[in-house]
Design a protein around this motif. Sequence first.
Motif, short mmCIF file in Angstrom:
data_model
loop_
_atom_site.label_atom_id
_atom_site.label_comp_id
_atom_site.label_asym_id
_atom_site.label_seq_id
_atom_site.Cartn_x
_atom_site.Cartn_y
_atom_site.Cartn_z
N GLY A 183 0.63 -1.35 -0.33
CA GLY A 183 0.35 -0.28 -0.28
C GLY A 183 1.13 1.12 0.20
N THR A 184 2.22 1.46 0.32
CA THR A 184 2.87 2.70 0.62
C THR A 184 4.00 2.15 -0.18
OG1 THR A 184 4.29 1.46 2.52
CG2 THR A 184 1.90 2.57 3.08
N GLY A 185 4.61 1.20 -1.09
CA GLY A 185 5.65 1.38 -1.81
C GLY A 185 7.27 1.25 -1.06
N SER A 186 7.35 1.19 0.74
CA SER A 186 8.36 1.57 1.19
C SER A 186 8.18 0.51 2.35
CB SER A 186 7.67 2.67 1.60
OG SER A 186 9.16 2.87 2.49
N TYR A 187 9.54 0.04 3.19
CA TYR A 187 9.03 -0.45 4.17
C TYR A 187 9.04 0.40 5.47
CZ TYR A 187 10.58 -5.61 2.02
OH TYR A 187 10.36 -6.60 1.63
N ASN A 188 9.20 1.65 5.34
CA ASN A 188 9.39 2.75 6.18
C ASN A 188 8.78 2.32 7.19
OD1 ASN A 188 11.56 3.26 5.35
ND2 ASN A 188 11.23 5.42 4.72
N ILE A 189 6.66 2.18 6.82
CA ILE A 189 6.17 1.81 7.19
C ILE A 189 5.31 0.48 8.34
CG2 ILE A 189 3.26 1.57 7.58
CD1 ILE A 189 4.89 4.34 7.55
N PRO A 190 6.01 -0.62 7.13
CA PRO A 190 6.13 -1.40 8.21
C PRO A 190 7.10 -2.25 9.25
CG PRO A 190 6.00 -2.37 6.01
CD PRO A 190 6.38 -0.59 5.68
N PHE A 191 8.08 -1.30 9.21
CA PHE A 191 8.87 -1.56 10.84
C PHE A 191 8.59 -0.64 11.73
CE2 PHE A 191 12.02 -3.29 7.61
CZ PHE A 191 12.81 -4.67 8.77
N TYR A 192 7.97 1.08 11.01
CA TYR A 192 7.46 1.80 12.44
C TYR A 192 6.59 0.47 12.91
CZ TYR A 192 9.47 5.78 10.21
OH TYR A 192 10.58 6.52 9.91
N PHE A 193 5.59 0.12 11.99
CA PHE A 193 4.14 -0.85 12.87
C PHE A 193 4.92 -1.63 13.94
CE2 PHE A 193 1.52 -4.50 11.99
CZ PHE A 193 -0.31 -3.64 12.57
N ILE A 194 5.65 -2.55 13.42
CA ILE A 194 6.24 -4.05 13.73
C ILE A 194 7.05 -3.53 15.15
CG2 ILE A 194 6.15 -5.78 12.14
CD1 ILE A 194 9.50 -5.16 12.02
N GLY A 195 7.50 -2.14 15.21
CA GLY A 195 7.85 -1.31 15.94
C GLY A 195 7.57 -0.97 17.84
N ALA A 196 6.24 -0.62 17.07
CA ALA A 196 5.03 -0.03 17.95
C ALA A 196 4.60 -1.19 18.68
CB ALA A 196 4.03 0.75 17.05
N LEU A 197 4.35 -2.25 18.10
CA LEU A 197 3.57 -3.14 18.55
C LEU A 197 4.23 -3.82 19.59
CD1 LEU A 197 1.84 -5.18 15.18
CD2 LEU A 197 1.05 -4.13 17.57
#
Length: 483
Positions: free
Chosen positions: A447-461
Motif C-alpha cells: 500500500g505504501t511502496g516502502s518498508y518504513n511503515i511496516p517497521f514503524y508498525f512492528i516496532g510500535a506493536l
Amino acid sequence: MKRQKEEHIVARKINKTEMNRIDGGFGWVIVCSAFMTLMLVDGVLFTLGILYIEFLDEFKEGKGKTAWITSLIPGTMLTVGPITGALTNRFGCRLVCIIGALLSTTGFVLSCLANSVYHLYCSFGIITGLGFGGVFLSTLVCVGHHFEKRRSFAMGISLSGSGVGIFVFAPVVRILIEEYGWRGTLLIEAGFILNIIVCGAFFRPMPKKSGRTTEKSETKEEAIDLLRCDNNLIYIKENCTPSDKNCTFEENASQDDDVHASKYKQEIITQTKSTKNTTLSFFSRHFDFGLLTNPIFTIFVVSNCCTCLGFNAPYVYLPDRAEEKGMNKLDSAFLLSVIGISNTFGRILFGWIADRKGVNRLLLYGTSLVICGTVNVMNPLNDSKIYLMIYASVYGMFIGVFVSLNAVILVDLLGLARLNKALGLLMMFQGIATFIGPPLCGWLYDGTGSYNIPFYFIGALIIFGGVELCLIPLCKRRLSRNI
C-alpha cells in the motif's frame, strides 16, 4: 545392625545410579541431538526471508500474499503445539520426532514442484509446519525428561542450536540458491531435515525404575485397591456392572482405607468420564479458557500477541529491504546470520542474569521488548550496511529474551501447577498472531511502496507489548487488596 548397614549402602548406590540416570550419562547425548535438531529446524525456519525474495521473483505476487508462505510454517508449528504435546505423551518423543521429520521432508519435496503460491501454502506452509511442530516440541520434552537439577543448563545448550543454525544457514541458503535455484535449494534442505530422523532416534524414553511400576499403572493399581467410600460398593472398572465377574468390589473398608480412597475417588471418576468423551478430555487437559478470566494472564496474552505480530517480520523482510537499498545478496543474507549469533549470545546471557537473586524477571522481559521495538522503529533511519548490522545484532540479542523467558515468566505469574494448560493456550494465541504478522506487513508495503511503515508498525506493536506488562504489578496489588 549389619543388615541395616548393608541396606543403607545399597540405598546410596541406588540413589547415585538414579542421579546419573536423570542428570547425566545418556542425557548429554540427547542434548547434543537436540542441539543438532534445533539447529536444522530453526536454521531453515528463520532464513525463509532469503527464499521469500525468490518467491517474489518467481510468482510475481504482492509481498503480502507471498508472505503467507513464510508465516504459515511458524504459525502452524505454534498452533498445533498442544496437539503434538498430546501425541508426545501418548506415543513418545522418539516416534513423534521421526514422524515430524518425515512429514517436514515431504513438505519440502512437494514444494519443489510448486507452480503457484497456493501450492506452497499447502506443501511448504501447512505440511512442513505440522512436521516442525512435532519435531520442536518432542525435542524440548525429551531434554526436560532426562534432566532435573541441570535442566535449565541442558535446555540452554539445546536452544542455542537455534541461533547457530541461523548463523550457518543464512549464507549457505544464499549460495545454494545461486548454484541450484530455489527449487534445488528446497530439495537440498529436505535432505538436511531428513537428518533429524537420526537425531530423533537417540530420543530414547526414560528407562523404567526396577521394581517399580510407571506412574500411570501405579495410580491405577492404587485406585483399584483403595477406592472404597462409606462402606458402599464402588464399581472400579469402566462400564462395569454388578453381574460382571471381572469387577472388583470391596466392603467394610477400614478408616485408613476410607481416607486413602477419598483421595483417589474424584480422579477415577474424572478418568472414566474423560474416556467416554475423548474430545472433551483433550481440551480440558490442554486448554483452560477459564484462564482468560484471570486479568494477569490476559495481560500477558495480549503482550505476547503484539510481540508475535512483529517477531518474525525482520527475519522475512530484512534481506529484501537491504537488497532494495543496494546491498548485494550475500551481505543481505549475512544480516540474518548476525541476528542468529547475537540471539544465541542473548539467550545465554539473559538466561544467566534471570537466574540471579534479586533480578526482576518481568522487568527484564518487558525492558527487552521495549528495546526490540525501539530498534525496529529506528530501522528506516539509515540504509548503510554498518547501520543494518548494528540493528540486526541489537534486535537478535534482545529478542532472545522473549524466547528464553516466556515460560519462566508464566510460571512466576501463575505457578507451576497451571503451566501446561496456560502454555498450551498461550501457544495457540501466539500461532494466530504469527499467522497474520508477516502478511500484514507485506500489505502495508504494497500500500505504501516502502518498508518504513511496516517497521514503524512492528516496532510500535513490540513496544506496546513491553509497556503493557507494567499493568501486571498494578493488577497484582489490586487483587491482593481485594483478598
